[in-house]
Design an enzyme around this catalytic site. Structure first.
Site, PDB file in Angstrom:
ATOM      1  N   GLU A   1      17.232  -7.142  -4.236  1.00  0.00           N
ATOM      2  CA  GLU A   1      17.280  -5.949  -3.644  1.00  0.00           C
ATOM      3  C   GLU A   1      18.926  -6.013  -3.171  1.00  0.00           C
ATOM      4  O   GLU A   1      19.280  -6.345  -2.222  1.00  0.00           O
ATOM      5  CB  GLU A   1      16.550  -5.532  -2.400  1.00  0.00           C
ATOM      6  CG  GLU A   1      16.523  -4.078  -2.189  1.00  0.00           C
ATOM      7  CD  GLU A   1      15.626  -3.767  -1.094  1.00  0.00           C
ATOM      8  OE1 GLU A   1      15.292  -4.606  -0.099  1.00  0.00           O
ATOM      9  OE2 GLU A   1      14.952  -2.588  -1.089  1.00  0.00           O
TER      10      GLU A   1
ATOM     11  N   SER B   1      13.278  -4.901   5.786  1.00  0.00           N
ATOM     12  CA  SER B   1      13.495  -5.876   4.317  1.00  0.00           C
ATOM     13  C   SER B   1      12.001  -6.805   4.121  1.00  0.00           C
ATOM     14  O   SER B   1      11.307  -7.039   5.434  1.00  0.00           O
ATOM     15  CB  SER B   1      14.527  -6.868   4.434  1.00  0.00           C
ATOM     16  OG  SER B   1      14.391  -7.700   5.711  1.00  0.00           O
TER      17      SER B   1
ATOM     18  N   GLU C   1       6.230  -1.800   5.278  1.00  0.00           N
ATOM     19  CA  GLU C   1       6.932  -1.272   4.219  1.00  0.00           C
ATOM     20  C   GLU C   1       8.433  -1.766   3.961  1.00  0.00           C
ATOM     21  O   GLU C   1       9.109  -1.669   4.647  1.00  0.00           O
ATOM     22  CB  GLU C   1       7.283   0.198   4.585  1.00  0.00           C
ATOM     23  CG  GLU C   1       6.173   1.338   4.990  1.00  0.00           C
ATOM     24  CD  GLU C   1       5.302   1.926   3.779  1.00  0.00           C
ATOM     25  OE1 GLU C   1       6.240   1.466   2.544  1.00  0.00           O
ATOM     26  OE2 GLU C   1       4.794   2.782   4.098  1.00  0.00           O
TER      27      GLU C   1
ATOM     28  N   LYS D   1      11.640   0.479  17.976  1.00  0.00           N
ATOM     29  CA  LYS D   1      12.873  -0.265  17.977  1.00  0.00           C
ATOM     30  C   LYS D   1      13.710   0.066  16.951  1.00  0.00           C
ATOM     31  O   LYS D   1      13.338  -0.205  15.667  1.00  0.00           O
ATOM     32  CB  LYS D   1      12.626  -1.740  18.183  1.00  0.00           C
ATOM     33  CG  LYS D   1      13.840  -2.481  18.334  1.00  0.00           C
ATOM     34  CD  LYS D   1      14.173  -3.837  17.818  1.00  0.00           C
ATOM     35  CE  LYS D   1      14.845  -3.761  16.371  1.00  0.00           C
ATOM     36  NZ  LYS D   1      16.298  -3.314  16.180  1.00  0.00           N
TER      37      LYS D   1
ATOM     38  N   CYS E   1      14.746   2.502  -0.100  1.00  0.00           N
ATOM     39  CA  CYS E   1      13.932   1.276  -0.583  1.00  0.00           C
ATOM     40  C   CYS E   1      13.123   1.447  -1.903  1.00  0.00           C
ATOM     41  O   CYS E   1      13.304   0.516  -2.677  1.00  0.00           O
ATOM     42  CB  CYS E   1      12.788   1.222   0.408  1.00  0.00           C
ATOM     43  SG  CYS E   1      12.213   3.008   0.734  1.00  0.00           S
TER      44      CYS E   1
HETATM   45  P1  NAP Z   1      15.799  -5.281   8.120  1.00  0.00           P
HETATM   46  O1  NAP Z   1      17.122  -6.260   8.325  1.00  0.00           O
HETATM   47  O2  NAP Z   1      14.600  -5.918   7.717  1.00  0.00           O
HETATM   48  O3  NAP Z   1      15.645  -4.661   9.619  1.00  0.00           O
HETATM   49  C1  NAP Z   1      14.698  -3.803   9.821  1.00  0.00           C
HETATM   50  C2  NAP Z   1      14.192  -3.731  11.473  1.00  0.00           C
HETATM   51  O4  NAP Z   1      13.832  -5.172  11.793  1.00  0.00           O
HETATM   52  C3  NAP Z   1      15.385  -3.716  12.040  1.00  0.00           C
HETATM   53  O5  NAP Z   1      15.008  -2.859  13.071  1.00  0.00           O
HETATM   54  C4  NAP Z   1      16.063  -5.059  12.253  1.00  0.00           C
HETATM   55  O6  NAP Z   1      16.657  -4.962  13.472  1.00  0.00           O
HETATM   56  C5  NAP Z   1      14.761  -5.592  12.609  1.00  0.00           C
HETATM   57  N1  NAP Z   1      14.829  -7.035  12.485  1.00  0.00           N
HETATM   58  C6  NAP Z   1      15.763  -7.549  11.981  1.00  0.00           C
HETATM   59  N2  NAP Z   1      15.743  -9.098  12.184  1.00  0.00           N
HETATM   60  C7  NAP Z   1      14.706  -9.348  13.310  1.00  0.00           C
HETATM   61  C8  NAP Z   1      13.872 -10.243  13.451  1.00  0.00           C
HETATM   62  N3  NAP Z   1      14.241 -11.699  13.469  1.00  0.00           N
HETATM   63  N4  NAP Z   1      12.830 -10.331  14.263  1.00  0.00           N
HETATM   64  C9  NAP Z   1      12.415  -9.001  14.676  1.00  0.00           C
HETATM   65  N5  NAP Z   1      12.990  -7.896  14.271  1.00  0.00           N
HETATM   66  C10 NAP Z   1      13.973  -7.872  13.474  1.00  0.00           C
HETATM   67  O7  NAP Z   1      16.179  -4.174   7.405  1.00  0.00           O
HETATM   68  P2  NAP Z   1      17.253  -3.277   7.121  1.00  0.00           P
HETATM   69  O8  NAP Z   1      18.397  -3.908   6.783  1.00  0.00           O
HETATM   70  O9  NAP Z   1      17.396  -2.468   8.634  1.00  0.00           O
HETATM   71  O10 NAP Z   1      16.857  -2.026   6.255  1.00  0.00           O
HETATM   72  C11 NAP Z   1      17.115  -2.288   4.892  1.00  0.00           C
HETATM   73  C12 NAP Z   1      15.520  -2.889   4.294  1.00  0.00           C
HETATM   74  O11 NAP Z   1      14.524  -1.852   4.559  1.00  0.00           O
HETATM   75  C13 NAP Z   1      15.568  -2.832   2.655  1.00  0.00           C
HETATM   76  O12 NAP Z   1      14.948  -4.030   2.401  1.00  0.00           O
HETATM   77  C14 NAP Z   1      14.783  -1.667   2.366  1.00  0.00           C
HETATM   78  O13 NAP Z   1      14.153  -1.851   1.023  1.00  0.00           O
HETATM   79  C15 NAP Z   1      13.786  -1.513   3.494  1.00  0.00           C
HETATM   80  N6  NAP Z   1      13.108  -0.219   3.688  1.00  0.00           N
HETATM   81  C16 NAP Z   1      12.032   0.085   3.229  1.00  0.00           C
HETATM   82  C17 NAP Z   1      11.320   1.277   3.205  1.00  0.00           C
HETATM   83  C18 NAP Z   1      10.035   1.818   2.736  1.00  0.00           C
HETATM   84  O14 NAP Z   1       9.418   2.594   3.038  1.00  0.00           O
HETATM   85  N7  NAP Z   1       9.309   0.693   1.910  1.00  0.00           N
HETATM   86  C19 NAP Z   1      11.926   2.236   3.599  1.00  0.00           C
HETATM   87  C20 NAP Z   1      13.254   2.003   3.967  1.00  0.00           C
HETATM   88  C21 NAP Z   1      13.794   0.788   4.106  1.00  0.00           C
HETATM   89  P3  NAP Z   1      18.240  -4.940  13.640  1.00  0.00           P
HETATM   90  O15 NAP Z   1      18.777  -4.319  12.478  1.00  0.00           O
HETATM   91  O16 NAP Z   1      18.735  -4.379  14.814  1.00  0.00           O
HETATM   92  O17 NAP Z   1      18.639  -6.591  13.590  1.00  0.00           O
END
Ligand code: NAP
Ligand code: MG
Length: 500
Positions: free
Chosen positions: A402, A246, A268, A192, A303
């Site tokens: 963040e 996140s 992650e 996804k 991240c």
């Molecule tokens: P996010 O909002 O947490 O979303 C990540 C994924 O989870 C997306 O596919 C999102 O779908 C899905 N998601 C959101 N709400 C959900 C829910 N209620 N139930 C199930 N799935 C859900 O993160 P993002 O804004 O896309 O990315 C930024 C974050 O990723 C930052 O916090 C960053 O630090 C982290 N990150 C971490 C790493 C690592 O390796 N540690 C690498 C890259 C990024 P939708 O977006 O389609 O709603």
């Protein structure tokens, strides 16, 4: 194939590009069951690229059922390792052959500079798939050191159906970090992508099929978090979720697992990485350049970005001059221009969020010494200039949360010990860096910091051979390296009693 060399060349190529719009399930493109779609918008100019299938619970059910059927059929799960190797190697090759197309889809979809998308993201994603392809027939199972009246074999069995949920900042690369090891072990995967960036994932589904991956082994379900992510997380027939995103949403997946079938979860999540510069660092220009790139790279949507610059008072003035000079060389431009080194923020929401943090930084009393504004607004796209705050205290919001944008917080310290205390005073533990010419200080600081990776005299360095992931609320489980294979398999002991 040589890359296109000009902005006009990429713009023309973009105009004739076929944009994938449908989910990829059981080997073919398909609409959502109810025909629902969502707008895929380009942050370059705010223009709608396509209406993409909006998958929800019924579609996820269908994708999981197909993935389960493929797993049970065994055409992939029990295929000879060298056969899985062959298909995954072919996939890596196809990704390279389609580097222009994949790079362009990524740039149009989430705004990163085309040079990065094509030459870094696609290249690293293909290298990742190749690495796990090559590992498939080189990793051995074990025989336990039992007494002579038994033979105990320890097998690594694929888990079954893995859900991979990924973010929008490195859409293809984050997907590949999951797919490489998960598929290599023999699992089926339901991917996804984030709703902001579904395109490369959708294209990858078809490329995997072309490479020879059996139908159902890789399903791609675009949609939003509540619509598609949640049903995947709660699904009783999904054996594991590999998540990048996140910390907040990561915790939701832990709950989904507890409320459903106790599926395994690897996370992650976010970070607030400290970038420490000690006074015995003799290459301050290199440190300053690394500090600037370490936070502004990929528009700060990284991240492990070095968002907290922890700098010793003795060298601070000299260092800040060098840092600002380096930062001034980084400026938002048209992501389709191969000369551009800073692209567009992923969308309007994220742009407003980052601008909100900049406002909060000012209100809490930090000194804004560079940037702080939206630029290129006439394009209709979303751009923020590199922004630097000085006189930040580690208890301010901009040092704790963040931001995920091009915003650096500078925190002055008076000693190595204070630097380590500040570095560790965070709920995150993804990455850190220290610049020093003392071998003692390098080892002391590297061991004292609670983070999954610590760089010394460099930043964001590494390759597929080294594990990546967090301590504390940056998550658990590691991507990359041979270790990543472990989380996609369960150990099975087969104990054979031997007759005397
Ligand atoms: P996010 O909002 O947490 O979303 C990540 C994924 O989870 C997306 O596919 C999102 O779908 C899905 N998601 C959101 N709400 C959900 C829910 N209620 N139930 C199930 N799935 C859900 O993160 P993002 O804004 O896309 O990315 C930024 C974050 O990723 C930052 O916090 C960053 O630090 C982290 N990150 C971490 C790493 C690592 O390796 N540690 C690498 C890259 C990024 P939708 O977006 O389609 O709603
Ligand atoms: Mg998009």
């Amino acid at each position: 194939m040589a890359a296109i060399a000009t902005v006009d060349g990429w713009t023309e190529r973009a105009a004739e590009l076929d944009i994938p719009r449908q989910a990829f399930i059981d080997g073919r493109y398909t609409d959502a069951h109810d025909g629902a779609t969502f707008a895929c918008v380009s942050p370059i100019d705010g223009r709608e690229l396509a209406q993409v299938a909006a998958c929800t619970a019924e579609d996820v059910d269908r994708a999981v059922a197909g993935a389960r059927a493929a797993f049970a059929a065994g055409t992939w799960a029990t295929a000879a390792p060298k056969e899985r190797k062959r298909v995954l190697l072919r996939l890596a090759e196809l990704m390279r052959e389609h580097a222009d197309e994949l790079g362009l889809l990524e740039t149009l979809d989430m705004g990163k500079p085309i040079r990065e998308a094509r030459d870094t993201d696609v290249r690293l994603a293909a290298e990742c798939i190749q690495y796990y392809a090559e590992a498939v027939d080189k990793v051995y199972d074990e025989i336990a050191p039992t007494s002579r009246d038994a033979v105990a074999m320890i097998y690594r069995e694929p888990l079954g159906v893995v859900g991979a949920v990924v973010p929008w900042n490195f859409p293809l690369l984050m997907a590949s970090w999951k797919l490489g090891p998960a598929l290599a072990v023999g699992n089926s995967v339901v991917l996804k992508p984030a709703e902001q960036s579904p395109l490369t994932a959708l294209r990858l589904g078809a490329l995997a099929s072309e490479a020879g991956l059996p139908d159902g082994v890789l399903q791609v379900v675009p949609g939003d978090g509540p619509g598609a992510g949640q049903p995947l997380g709660l699904h009783p027939d999904v054996d594991m979720i590999a998540f990048t995103g996140s910390t907040e949403v990561g915790k939701r997946f832990l709950r989904y697992a507890g409320e459903s079938n106790m599926k395994r979860i690897s996370l992650e999540c976010g970070g607030k990485s400290p970038h420490i510069v000690l006074p015995d660092c003799h290459d301050l220009p290199a440190a300053a350049s690394a500090a600037a790139w370490g936070v502004f790279y990929n528009q700060g949507e990284v991240c492990n970005a070095g968002t907290r610059l922890v700098v010793h008072e003795q060298i601070k003035d000299e260092f800040m001059d060098l840092l600002l000079a380096a930062a001034r060389d980084i400026a938002p431009g048209n992501p389709l221009d191969p000369e551009t080194n800073l692209g567009a923020m992923v969308d309007q929401t994220q742009t407003e969020r980052v601008m909100g943090y900049i406002e909060t930084g000012r209100e809490e009393g930090a000194d804004l010494i560079l940037g702080g504004s939206r630029v290129r607004t006439d394009t209709g796209g979303f751009y923020i200039e590199p922004t630097v705050f000085d006189r930040v205290r580690n208890d301010m919001t901009i040092a704790r949360e963040e931001i995920f944008g091009p915003v650096l917080s500078t925190i002055e310290v008076g000693s190595e010990a204070e630097a380590v205390t500040v570095a560790n005073d965070t709920m995150y533990g993804l990455a850190a860096a220290v610049w020093t010419d003392s071998v003692d200080a390098a080892h002391r600081v590297a061991r004292a910091i609670r983070a999954g990776v610590v760089w010394v005299n460099t930043f964001d360095a590494g390759d597929i051979t080294s594990p990546f992931g967090g301590f504390k609320q940056s998550g658990f489980g590691r991507d990359k390296s041979i270790h990543a294979l472990e989380k996609y398999a369960d150990l099975k002991t087969v104990w054979i009693g031997l007759r005397p």
